[in-house]
Design an enzyme around this catalytic site. Structure first.
Site, PDB file in Angstrom:
ATOM      1  N   LYS A 124       0.834  -1.203   0.000  1.00 43.71           N
ATOM      2  CA  LYS A 124       0.000   0.000   0.000  1.00 43.71           C
ATOM      3  C   LYS A 124       0.873   1.260   0.000  1.00 43.71           C
ATOM      4  O   LYS A 124       0.652   2.190  -0.784  1.00 43.71           O
ATOM      5  CB  LYS A 124      -0.915   0.008   1.220  1.00 43.71           C
ATOM      6  CG  LYS A 124      -1.787  -1.238   1.386  1.00 43.71           C
ATOM      7  CD  LYS A 124      -2.865  -1.331   0.345  1.00 43.71           C
ATOM      8  CE  LYS A 124      -3.917  -2.382   0.688  1.00 43.71           C
ATOM      9  NZ  LYS A 124      -3.423  -3.757   0.733  1.00 43.71           N
ATOM     10  N   LYS A 159      -8.269   2.288   4.317  1.00 41.07           N
ATOM     11  CA  LYS A 159      -7.907   0.867   4.278  1.00 41.07           C
ATOM     12  C   LYS A 159      -6.703   0.594   5.157  1.00 41.07           C
ATOM     13  O   LYS A 159      -5.872   1.492   5.406  1.00 41.07           O
ATOM     14  CB  LYS A 159      -7.621   0.410   2.844  1.00 41.07           C
ATOM     15  CG  LYS A 159      -6.552   1.194   2.102  1.00 41.07           C
ATOM     16  CD  LYS A 159      -6.520   0.759   0.628  1.00 41.07           C
ATOM     17  CE  LYS A 159      -5.553   1.585  -0.185  1.00 41.07           C
ATOM     18  NZ  LYS A 159      -5.553   1.202  -1.611  1.00 41.07           N
ATOM     19  N   ARG A 209      -5.767  -4.434 -12.955  1.00 38.31           N
ATOM     20  CA  ARG A 209      -4.552  -5.117 -12.518  1.00 38.31           C
ATOM     21  C   ARG A 209      -3.650  -5.280 -13.734  1.00 38.31           C
ATOM     22  O   ARG A 209      -4.009  -5.910 -14.718  1.00 38.31           O
ATOM     23  CB  ARG A 209      -4.897  -6.471 -11.909  1.00 38.31           C
ATOM     24  CG  ARG A 209      -3.711  -7.420 -11.717  1.00 38.31           C
ATOM     25  CD  ARG A 209      -2.592  -6.869 -10.818  1.00 38.31           C
ATOM     26  NE  ARG A 209      -3.053  -6.483  -9.515  1.00 38.31           N
ATOM     27  CZ  ARG A 209      -3.210  -7.308  -8.488  1.00 38.31           C
ATOM     28  NH1 ARG A 209      -2.958  -8.595  -8.638  1.00 38.31           N
ATOM     29  NH2 ARG A 209      -3.604  -6.854  -7.319  1.00 38.31           N
ATOM     30  N   ARG A 224     -11.233  -5.058 -12.912  1.00 41.71           N
ATOM     31  CA  ARG A 224     -12.118  -5.678 -11.925  1.00 41.71           C
ATOM     32  C   ARG A 224     -13.182  -4.661 -11.540  1.00 41.71           C
ATOM     33  O   ARG A 224     -12.875  -3.617 -10.953  1.00 41.71           O
ATOM     34  CB  ARG A 224     -11.287  -6.146 -10.740  1.00 41.71           C
ATOM     35  CG  ARG A 224     -10.234  -7.186 -11.144  1.00 41.71           C
ATOM     36  CD  ARG A 224      -9.112  -7.324 -10.162  1.00 41.71           C
ATOM     37  NE  ARG A 224      -8.360  -6.089 -10.028  1.00 41.71           N
ATOM     38  CZ  ARG A 224      -7.391  -5.901  -9.132  1.00 41.71           C
ATOM     39  NH1 ARG A 224      -7.055  -6.870  -8.313  1.00 41.71           N
ATOM     40  NH2 ARG A 224      -6.751  -4.750  -9.077  1.00 41.71           N
ATOM     41  N   ARG A 232     -15.626  -1.793  -4.108  1.00 40.87           N
ATOM     42  CA  ARG A 232     -14.424  -2.599  -4.281  1.00 40.87           C
ATOM     43  C   ARG A 232     -14.548  -3.448  -5.535  1.00 40.87           C
ATOM     44  O   ARG A 232     -15.543  -4.160  -5.717  1.00 40.87           O
ATOM     45  CB  ARG A 232     -14.205  -3.504  -3.068  1.00 40.87           C
ATOM     46  CG  ARG A 232     -14.086  -2.761  -1.757  1.00 40.87           C
ATOM     47  CD  ARG A 232     -14.143  -3.712  -0.576  1.00 40.87           C
ATOM     48  NE  ARG A 232     -15.405  -4.430  -0.519  1.00 40.87           N
ATOM     49  CZ  ARG A 232     -15.654  -5.464   0.306  1.00 40.87           C
ATOM     50  NH1 ARG A 232     -14.700  -5.893   1.109  1.00 40.87           N
ATOM     51  NH2 ARG A 232     -16.833  -6.056   0.303  1.00 40.87           N
ATOM     52  N   ASP A 272      -2.031  -1.793  -9.450  1.00 40.41           N
ATOM     53  CA  ASP A 272      -3.455  -1.501  -9.562  1.00 40.41           C
ATOM     54  C   ASP A 272      -3.621  -0.055  -9.993  1.00 40.41           C
ATOM     55  O   ASP A 272      -3.020   0.858  -9.391  1.00 40.41           O
ATOM     56  CB  ASP A 272      -4.161  -1.737  -8.229  1.00 40.41           C
ATOM     57  CG  ASP A 272      -4.170  -3.206  -7.825  1.00 40.41           C
ATOM     58  OD1 ASP A 272      -3.960  -4.061  -8.711  1.00 40.41           O
ATOM     59  OD2 ASP A 272      -4.381  -3.492  -6.638  1.00 40.41           O
ATOM     60  N   GLU A 280      -1.955   0.806  -5.914  1.00 42.77           N
ATOM     61  CA  GLU A 280      -1.170  -0.177  -5.163  1.00 42.77           C
ATOM     62  C   GLU A 280      -0.096  -0.762  -6.072  1.00 42.77           C
ATOM     63  O   GLU A 280      -0.249  -0.775  -7.297  1.00 42.77           O
ATOM     64  CB  GLU A 280      -2.046  -1.331  -4.625  1.00 42.77           C
ATOM     65  CG  GLU A 280      -2.973  -0.947  -3.498  1.00 42.77           C
ATOM     66  CD  GLU A 280      -3.678  -2.153  -2.871  1.00 42.77           C
ATOM     67  OE1 GLU A 280      -3.181  -3.302  -3.057  1.00 42.77           O
ATOM     68  OE2 GLU A 280      -4.698  -1.945  -2.208  1.00 42.77           O
ATOM     69  N   ASN A 282       1.644  -4.399  -6.010  1.00 43.06           N
ATOM     70  CA  ASN A 282       1.608  -5.711  -5.364  1.00 43.06           C
ATOM     71  C   ASN A 282       2.874  -6.489  -5.701  1.00 43.06           C
ATOM     72  O   ASN A 282       3.176  -6.714  -6.878  1.00 43.06           O
ATOM     73  CB  ASN A 282       0.373  -6.476  -5.830  1.00 43.06           C
ATOM     74  CG  ASN A 282      -0.910  -5.769  -5.436  1.00 43.06           C
ATOM     75  OD1 ASN A 282      -1.416  -5.969  -4.357  1.00 43.06           O
ATOM     76  ND2 ASN A 282      -1.428  -4.923  -6.319  1.00 43.06           N
TER      77      ASN A 282
END
Length: 318
Positions: A124, A159, A209, A224, A232, A272, A280, A282
Site C-alpha cells: 500500500k 484501508k 490489474r 475488476r 471494491r 493496480d 497499489e 503488489n
C-alpha cells in the site's frame, strides 16, 4: 533446473485462477523439477538455510491437480530458483521467512521476488515512491489527521496497510456518522497506521490489474469492476472482470516505475490502476495470470519462467 515455490496450501487453491499454479505448470512444461514448501517449512541450522520440501507434479485438472513425494529436509541452496508466493499479511513470521531466504540468496539461489525488497516495501505504501501518479493520500494512525483529510477531500477510501482481497476497505464521506468508529477500527484506537485516499469515481469502470515481468508490462490488464452498490472491484469481494488493453497512461506509469522495480529485484509485480491513478504495487503474490491467459490466449507464466531463467543465468555469471 530445480524450482522451489513457497505458497499457501496447494490443496486449498482454485486452480482456474491461481497464478502460483500457473507458474508451476509453466515450470513443469519447461522440464524443470518443482518442489513445494509452505512458509513454516523453512528453517535455519547453524547459519544454513534449509527447507522441508516435497517434489511436486501438477496437472490442470480440477479433480486432482497435484501429486507430491515424501518430504525431505535439505539445504535451500540445492534449488536453483525459489518463488516466494506466500499471500499477505506480511507479519513477523513472513519477515523472518524473508531473512531465511536472504541467506539462501547469498548462497547462490535466485529468489523471486528479492527477500529484502519484500520486507522493505509495503504494497500500500509503495505508491508514495511515485507521487506524480497518485491521488491525495495520507498514511497516519492519528484520528485527527485522518478526520481532517476526510473533511478536506469529502469522499475518501480508508484501508489497512496489511490487507488483501478488498478486506476492511471503507468508503467514508464528510458527514458519515460511522466515521469515528471506522477510524478507531482501522487504527486500533491510534496504534496502527491506516491509509486514506481520495475516492476515484472511475472505479465504476474497473480497478485494473497490470502485471509486469522484470518491469515490462503484459500488454493487457484485467479490469475488476465492482458490483452495484459496492466500492471494491476485488474479485475476492465479488467484483466482475473483463480484459482490456493498456492505455497510454497505464504504459506511462509502468515505464516510470520499471527501473525502480528492476533495481530492487522485484521481477514479478502487479500494479493496480483506477482511472489515471496508481493505487497499489503488489509484490508478494500478484494474481490474474490465468484470467488474462484465458481471455487473450497468452501464456504469462511461460514468459515469466523464461525471464527468470535469464535472471538466474545472469546471477550465475556474476
Amino acid at each position: 533446473m530445480k524450482l522451489g515455490i513457497i505458497m499457501d496450501p496447494i490443496r486449498d487453491i482454485k486452480i482456474q485462477k491461481d497464478s502460483s499454479f500457473a507458474m508451476l505448470l509453466a515450470s513443469q512444461s519447461m522440464g524443470w523439477e518443482n518442489y513445494y514448501l509452505e512458509q513454516n517449512d523453512l528453517l535455519l541450522r547453524d547459519g544454513e538455510a534449509l527447507g522441508t520440501m516435497c517434489k511436486l507434479r501438477v496437472r490442470d485438472d480440477p479433480s486432482g491437480w497435484f501429486e507430491m513425494k515424501e518430504a525431505i529436509t535439505t539445504p535451500l541452496e540445492d534449488l536453483d530458483i525459489i518463488l516466494m508466493r506466500k499471500d499477505p499479511p506480511v507479519d513477523l513470521q513472513y519477515i523472518h521467512a524473508t531473512q531465511i531466504l536472504e541467506i539462501a540468496q547469498d548462497s547462490g539461489v535466485t529468489v523471486i521476488n528479492d527477500p529484502a525488497s519484500l520486507r522493505d516495501f509495503n504494497e500500500k505504501l509503495f505508491i508514495n515512491w511515485f507521487p506524480e501518479f497518485i491521488v491525495p493520500t495520507l498514511t497516519s494512525s492519528d484520528a485527527d489527521q485522518i478526520r481532517a483529510f476526510i473533511y478536506d477531500h469529502e469522499d475518501v477510501i480508508l484501508k489497512p496497510l496489511d490487507g488483501m482481497g478488498g478486506a476492511s476497505i471503507f468508503r467514508v464521506r464528510k458527514h458519515d456518522t460511522n466515521m469515528n468508529v471506522i477510524i478507531e477500527t482501522l487504527t486500533q484506537y491510534g496504534i496502527r497506521f491506516a491509509m486514506a485516499q481520495k475516492f476515484i469515481p472511475e472505479i465504476r469502470n474497473g480497478d485494473k490489474r497490470i502485471l509486469l515481468i522484470n518491469g515490462e508490462p503484459v500488454p493487457y490488464a484485467l479490469a475488476r469492476i465492482p458490483l452495484t452498490g459496492e466500492n471494491r472491484g476485488n474479485l475476492a469481494a465479488g467484483g466482475n472482470s473483463k480484459g482490456v488493453e493498456l492505455s497510454n497512461r497505464d504504459r506511462e506509469i509502468c515505464e516510470a516505475i520499471a527501473p525502480f522495480l528492476r533495481e530492487n529485484g522485484l521481477y514479478f509485480t502487479g500494479i493496480d490502476v483506477i482511472g489515471d491513478y496508481l493505487t497499489e504495487i503488489n509484490i508478494t503474490s500478484p494474481t490474474c495470470i490465468r484470467e488474462l491467459d484465458k481471455i487473450f490466449s497468452i501464456d504469462i507464466a511461460r514468459d515469466l519462467m523464461e525471464t527468470i531463467d535469464k535472471i538466474h543465468s545472469s546471477d550465475m555469471d556474476n
